[in-house]
Design a protein around this motif. Sequence first.
Motif, PDB file in Angstrom:
ATOM      1  N   GLN A 148       0.571  -1.215   0.021  1.00 35.73           N
ATOM      2  CA  GLN A 148       0.040  -0.079   0.178  1.00 35.73           C
ATOM      3  C   GLN A 148       0.646   1.438  -0.217  1.00 35.73           C
ATOM      4  OE1 GLN A 148      -3.355  -0.230  -0.351  1.00 35.73           O
ATOM      5  NE2 GLN A 148      -3.282   2.053  -0.571  1.00 35.73           N
ATOM      6  N   VAL A 151       1.272   2.055  -3.689  1.00 40.83           N
ATOM      7  CA  VAL A 151       0.028   2.653  -4.181  1.00 40.83           C
ATOM      8  C   VAL A 151      -0.014   3.976  -4.056  1.00 40.83           C
ATOM      9  CG1 VAL A 151      -2.396   2.453  -4.168  1.00 40.83           C
ATOM     10  CG2 VAL A 151      -0.765   0.237  -4.250  1.00 40.83           C
ATOM     11  N   GLU A 187      -2.877  -8.047 -10.819  1.00 43.38           N
ATOM     12  CA  GLU A 187      -3.568  -7.346  -9.825  1.00 43.38           C
ATOM     13  C   GLU A 187      -2.630  -6.361  -9.268  1.00 43.38           C
ATOM     14  OE1 GLU A 187      -6.532 -10.627  -7.502  1.00 43.38           O
ATOM     15  OE2 GLU A 187      -4.454 -10.784  -7.534  1.00 43.38           O
ATOM     16  N   GLU A 190      -2.872  -3.531 -11.950  1.00 51.75           N
ATOM     17  CA  GLU A 190      -4.108  -3.078 -11.925  1.00 51.75           C
ATOM     18  C   GLU A 190      -4.112  -1.856 -10.894  1.00 51.75           C
ATOM     19  OE1 GLU A 190      -6.857  -6.417 -14.030  1.00 51.75           O
ATOM     20  OE2 GLU A 190      -6.639  -6.291 -12.008  1.00 51.75           O
ATOM     21  N   LYS A 191      -3.594  -2.218  -9.675  1.00 49.77           N
ATOM     22  CA  LYS A 191      -3.853  -1.269  -8.564  1.00 49.77           C
ATOM     23  C   LYS A 191      -2.989   0.035  -9.060  1.00 49.77           C
ATOM     24  CE  LYS A 191      -5.057  -5.018  -5.127  1.00 49.77           C
ATOM     25  NZ  LYS A 191      -6.419  -4.172  -4.868  1.00 49.77           N
ATOM     26  N   GLU A 194      -4.685   2.310 -11.468  1.00 43.40           N
ATOM     27  CA  GLU A 194      -5.709   2.763 -10.885  1.00 43.40           C
ATOM     28  C   GLU A 194      -5.048   4.214 -10.081  1.00 43.40           C
ATOM     29  OE1 GLU A 194      -8.655   4.145  -8.272  1.00 43.40           O
ATOM     30  OE2 GLU A 194      -6.736   2.904  -7.600  1.00 43.40           O
TER      31      GLU A 194
END
Length: 260
Positions: A148, A151, A187, A190-191, A194
Motif C-alpha cells: 500500500q 500505491v 492485480e 491494475e492497482k 488505478e
Amino acid sequence: MRVLTGRAGTPTYARKRGPNLLSTGQLRFEDSNLEPIAQKVLGGERLEFRDGVSLYRSSDLLAIGYLANYVREKLHGNRTYFNVNRHINPTNVCVASCRLCAFGRKPDAPGAYTMALDEAFRLAGQGWTEAVTEFHIVGGLHPDLPFQYYVDLIRGLKERFPSVHLKAFTAVEIGYYSHVTRLSIREILEKLKEAGLGSLPGGGAEIFAPAVRRVICDHKIGAHTWLQVHRTAHELGLHSNATMLYGHIESAEDSTDHLL
C-alpha cells in the motif's frame, strides 16, 4: 567507413541517400562484414541473429553509426525526442544482494534509508518545474514496506502533479510485490494503474542470458518473469521499455539474444 567526396569536397552521403551509396561504390566499409548488413538495412530488411553478432564485433563505428542514423531518419525524419524527468528513489533497502549493484543496502547498513511519503512528495516538489514531463521512480526490494505504501506514493504524486507522467517500478519490483502480497502480477499492475501509474521502466532486464544472470544478479527474477510482467503491462494499456546492462561478462551472442 570511407565516403568518397564530390568535386566540392562535400561527403557524398550528404547529397545522396539510400541504396545508391552502396550500388555506386561511393560508400565503402573498413569492415567488409558490414556490407551485407548494410544492404539489408538500406533495403528495409530485418536483421538476423548473426548480423547482430557481426555488428557487436565490428570496430567500424562510423559505418554502424551511419546505418543507425539512416534508420532513425527513415522513421522520424530530422527529429530527436526526449523528455525531462526527475528521479525519485524512495528506498535503497533491499533484500537482494546482486553483485552488479552499488545502490542497495541492508536495513541496518550505513547509508540505508527509506522515505516517508511526505518526504517523497516534498522531494518531488523540489525537483519539479513546468518543464518536467516525467517522474522516474525505482527503489530497493524493501522487506517491511507494505504494498500500500507504493500505491499511496503513486496516488499522492498524481494528485499533486497531475500533468507529470509516472514511470515507476521495474519488473523486478512488480514481481517482488506479487510475491509478498500473494496477488497476481496483473492485480498488482491494475492497482498501480488505478492510482496513476503511466508506464514501467526497463530496469532489471540486465542481460537475459541465464548463465550471465546467475553471476551478476542471481537474486532477481529470470527473463521469463521479467517478460511476463511487461506483457501483462501492455495488455493493461501501460507502456514500457527494456534496458540492457553491458560491458561486464556478457558475450556478443548474449547481447544480441537480449535485443532479439
